[in-house]
Design a protein around this motif. Structure first.
Motif, PDB file in Angstrom:
ATOM      1  N   MET A 207     -19.219 -71.219 -76.194  1.00  0.00           N
ATOM      2  CA  MET A 207     -18.625 -72.523 -76.493  1.00  0.00           C
ATOM      3  C   MET A 207     -19.328 -73.602 -75.675  1.00  0.00           C
ATOM      4  O   MET A 207     -19.590 -73.402 -74.483  1.00  0.00           O
ATOM      5  CB  MET A 207     -17.124 -72.503 -76.168  1.00  0.00           C
ATOM      6  N   SER A 208     -19.625 -74.731 -76.313  1.00  0.00           N
ATOM      7  CA  SER A 208     -20.259 -75.838 -75.591  1.00  0.00           C
ATOM      8  C   SER A 208     -19.262 -76.446 -74.606  1.00  0.00           C
ATOM      9  O   SER A 208     -18.048 -76.260 -74.721  1.00  0.00           O
ATOM     10  CB  SER A 208     -20.755 -76.898 -76.566  1.00  0.00           C
ATOM     11  N   GLN A 209     -19.782 -77.190 -73.633  1.00  0.00           N
ATOM     12  CA  GLN A 209     -18.921 -77.847 -72.660  1.00  0.00           C
ATOM     13  C   GLN A 209     -19.497 -79.202 -72.294  1.00  0.00           C
ATOM     14  O   GLN A 209     -20.699 -79.447 -72.409  1.00  0.00           O
ATOM     15  CB  GLN A 209     -18.756 -76.985 -71.410  1.00  0.00           C
ATOM     16  N   GLN A 210     -18.632 -80.099 -71.859  1.00  0.00           N
ATOM     17  CA  GLN A 210     -19.037 -81.444 -71.491  1.00  0.00           C
ATOM     18  C   GLN A 210     -18.999 -81.594 -69.968  1.00  0.00           C
ATOM     19  O   GLN A 210     -18.039 -81.195 -69.316  1.00  0.00           O
ATOM     20  CB  GLN A 210     -18.121 -82.481 -72.152  1.00  0.00           C
ATOM     21  N   VAL A 211     -20.095 -82.162 -69.421  1.00  0.00           N
ATOM     22  CA  VAL A 211     -20.206 -82.358 -67.982  1.00  0.00           C
ATOM     23  C   VAL A 211     -20.823 -83.731 -67.723  1.00  0.00           C
ATOM     24  O   VAL A 211     -21.264 -84.412 -68.643  1.00  0.00           O
ATOM     25  CB  VAL A 211     -21.086 -81.261 -67.330  1.00  0.00           C
ATOM     26  N   ARG A 212     -20.876 -84.120 -66.464  1.00  0.00           N
ATOM     27  CA  ARG A 212     -21.538 -85.377 -66.088  1.00  0.00           C
ATOM     28  C   ARG A 212     -23.040 -85.158 -65.963  1.00  0.00           C
ATOM     29  O   ARG A 212     -23.488 -84.091 -65.529  1.00  0.00           O
ATOM     30  CB  ARG A 212     -21.006 -85.888 -64.754  1.00  0.00           C
ATOM     31  N   GLY A 213     -23.818 -86.185 -66.331  1.00  0.00           N
ATOM     32  CA  GLY A 213     -25.262 -86.120 -66.163  1.00  0.00           C
ATOM     33  C   GLY A 213     -25.843 -87.512 -66.014  1.00  0.00           C
ATOM     34  O   GLY A 213     -25.264 -88.495 -66.490  1.00  0.00           O
ATOM     35  N   VAL A 214     -26.980 -87.602 -65.332  1.00  0.00           N
ATOM     36  CA  VAL A 214     -27.653 -88.880 -65.124  1.00  0.00           C
ATOM     37  C   VAL A 214     -28.823 -88.968 -66.093  1.00  0.00           C
ATOM     38  O   VAL A 214     -29.718 -88.110 -66.078  1.00  0.00           O
ATOM     39  CB  VAL A 214     -28.156 -89.018 -63.671  1.00  0.00           C
ATOM     40  N   ILE A 215     -28.825 -90.008 -66.916  1.00  0.00           N
ATOM     41  CA  ILE A 215     -29.868 -90.150 -67.928  1.00  0.00           C
ATOM     42  C   ILE A 215     -30.631 -91.458 -67.747  1.00  0.00           C
ATOM     43  O   ILE A 215     -30.126 -92.423 -67.171  1.00  0.00           O
ATOM     44  CB  ILE A 215     -29.289 -90.091 -69.357  1.00  0.00           C
ATOM     45  N   ALA A 216     -31.863 -91.458 -68.247  1.00  0.00           N
ATOM     46  CA  ALA A 216     -32.658 -92.681 -68.386  1.00  0.00           C
ATOM     47  C   ALA A 216     -32.743 -92.956 -69.881  1.00  0.00           C
ATOM     48  O   ALA A 216     -33.325 -92.170 -70.629  1.00  0.00           O
ATOM     49  CB  ALA A 216     -34.044 -92.495 -67.795  1.00  0.00           C
ATOM     50  N   ARG A 217     -32.126 -94.065 -70.300  1.00  0.00           N
ATOM     51  CA  ARG A 217     -32.027 -94.335 -71.738  1.00  0.00           C
ATOM     52  C   ARG A 217     -33.265 -95.037 -72.290  1.00  0.00           C
ATOM     53  O   ARG A 217     -33.639 -94.845 -73.446  1.00  0.00           O
ATOM     54  CB  ARG A 217     -30.782 -95.178 -72.020  1.00  0.00           C
TER      55      ARG A 217
ATOM     56  N   ALA B 224     -26.965 -83.215 -62.968  1.00  0.00           N
ATOM     57  CA  ALA B 224     -25.818 -82.907 -63.827  1.00  0.00           C
ATOM     58  C   ALA B 224     -24.999 -81.815 -63.159  1.00  0.00           C
ATOM     59  O   ALA B 224     -25.515 -81.049 -62.335  1.00  0.00           O
ATOM     60  CB  ALA B 224     -26.296 -82.448 -65.211  1.00  0.00           C
ATOM     61  N   ASP B 225     -23.732 -81.749 -63.537  1.00  0.00           N
ATOM     62  CA  ASP B 225     -22.884 -80.686 -62.993  1.00  0.00           C
ATOM     63  C   ASP B 225     -23.402 -79.311 -63.392  1.00  0.00           C
ATOM     64  O   ASP B 225     -23.316 -78.351 -62.611  1.00  0.00           O
ATOM     65  CB  ASP B 225     -21.447 -80.862 -63.483  1.00  0.00           C
ATOM     66  N   LYS B 226     -23.956 -79.235 -64.618  1.00  0.00           N
ATOM     67  CA  LYS B 226     -24.513 -77.975 -65.123  1.00  0.00           C
ATOM     68  C   LYS B 226     -25.710 -78.304 -66.002  1.00  0.00           C
ATOM     69  O   LYS B 226     -25.821 -79.416 -66.530  1.00  0.00           O
ATOM     70  CB  LYS B 226     -23.467 -77.203 -65.944  1.00  0.00           C
ATOM     71  N   THR B 227     -26.596 -77.335 -66.162  1.00  0.00           N
ATOM     72  CA  THR B 227     -27.729 -77.542 -67.055  1.00  0.00           C
ATOM     73  C   THR B 227     -28.066 -76.240 -67.761  1.00  0.00           C
ATOM     74  O   THR B 227     -27.656 -75.152 -67.321  1.00  0.00           O
ATOM     75  CB  THR B 227     -28.951 -78.084 -66.289  1.00  0.00           C
TER      76      THR B 227
END
Length: 361
Positions: free
Chosen positions: A1-11, A135-138
């Motif tokens: 199952m997929s999961q949602q976590v925090r992550g830092v992105i460059a848009r 990110a919390d997870k990758t």
């Protein structure tokens, strides 16, 4: 199952990074989900943000990471849930021409996860160096996980994932520094000082740190330099020769990567000595030198890509040396920050106030 976590992105190129919600899919064949404990802020992440790598935005940044395997996909045998790992961007294939010739440290076809991590609207993310660990997870390929002693501080261990390994490897793997050698390192930031620490580890006799910043020269002395040279006050080539009996150093490492520092490295080495380029030049840089000098000096001119490292060989060894107190990797951790402070850490990096900022999760 997929999961949602925090992550830092460059848009987009040059825009401030964003802390947002990302979606991690369930691991597929040969894939692993890793719960990130710590991730260093590397200049390569800033280069991604600036569009200097490619334009495959949005990027999920972060790659100098350590953490714990949370779950594995089918056919994964190399790691298991609960393993403490350092992530790497050289998951060797075992089948390319380099691997077949017994040189897997030069693998031309390294592995990454097949599935994409995404934003909540389905936008696919490009993970920095195939990792994406701010990110919390990758999600990574199993081959990108190297098991090490879990007694290691994750903030310290993760730095072997890129910059510190690049410096250590430039000295030990690429440069072949050995006992009683003389070594000069131009540029005493994180990579250069790691090269200095590596030279000290193997018993180099004379270790010379060269920089324009007094703070970096102090760090170099603390990490093993026997001499330091302020490049604003004296000519580095003449100074290196003066410290090596007039001959030049056995190995000179350019951790800056521009034509002027590479030329200094070339002329600061002994006859038949070795030059190692580990600093990364920009595409517009050009070098103009007399060809006769290349012929008359002999020796070796090398480039270190990831310090010619083989993660499964090098990471556990360096972690063991750190735990034995023989390799001061902890000195590279200048500050510990939170996930929402990555943009601030980029500015701190510009100022030269740190060897490494490390995100703690």
């Amino acid at each position: 199952m997929s999961q949602q976590v925090r992550g830092v992105i460059a848009r987009s190129a040059g825009a401030p990074v964003e802390l947002t919600t990302i979606v991690i899919p369930e691991p597929g064949p040969e894939e692993v989900v890793v719960s990130i404990a710590a991730c260093g802020v590397c200049h390569t992440d800033l280069t991604y943000r600036e569009g200097g790598i490619n334009d495959e935005f949005p990027f999920l940044l972060g790659h100098e990471a350590a953490g714990t395997v949370e779950s594995v996909g089918p056919a994964v045998r190399s790691v298991a849930p609960g393993d403490f790992v350092i992530l790497n961007w050289r998951a060797v294939c075992g089948t390319c021409r380099a691997c077949r010739r017994g040189r897997p440290q030069y693998c031309f076809s390294t592995f990454n996860a097949t599935q994409k991590m995404t934003l909540t609207d389905g936008t696919e993310l490009t993970p920095a160096l195939g990792i994406g660990a701010f990110a919390d997870k990758t999600l990574v390929h199993a081959g990108q996980c190297t098991k090490v002693d879990p007694a290691a501080d994750p903030a310290v261990a993760g730095l072997l994932g890129c910059g510190v390994m690049a410096g250590l490897g430039a000295a030990l793997n690429t440069g072949g520094v050995g006992r009683d050698d003389s070594v000069a390192v131009i540029g005493c930031g994180g990579v250069g000082n790691a090269a200095i620490a590596g030279a000290r580890l193997v018993g180099a006799r004379t270790i010379i740190g060269i920089d324009r910043d007094p703070r970096k020269l102090r760090w170099a002395a603390e990490l093993g330099a026997t001499h330091v040279i302020d490049a604003t006050a004296e000519d580095p080539v003449a100074a290196v020769r003066a410290l090596t009996g007039g001959f030049g150093a056995d190995v000179v490492i350019d951790a800056v990567g521009n034509p002027s520092t590479w030329e200094q490295a070339f002329y600061a080495r002994d006859l038949a000595g070795t030059v190692v380029l580990v600093g990364v030049p920009t595409p517009d840089m050009r070098l103009e030198m007399p060809m006769l000098d290349f012929f008359s000096h002999g020796g070796a001119l090398k480039s270190a890509w990831y310090g010619d490292c083989l993660p499964e060989r090098d990471f556990p060894t360096f972690i063991d040396l750190y735990l034995q107190g023989r390799l001061p990797l902890d000195r590279f951790v200048s500050e510990r920050i939170t996930l929402d402070e990555v943009e601030k850490a980029f500015h701190t990096m510009y100022s030269g106030d740190v060897l490494r900022s490390v995100v703690i999760l």
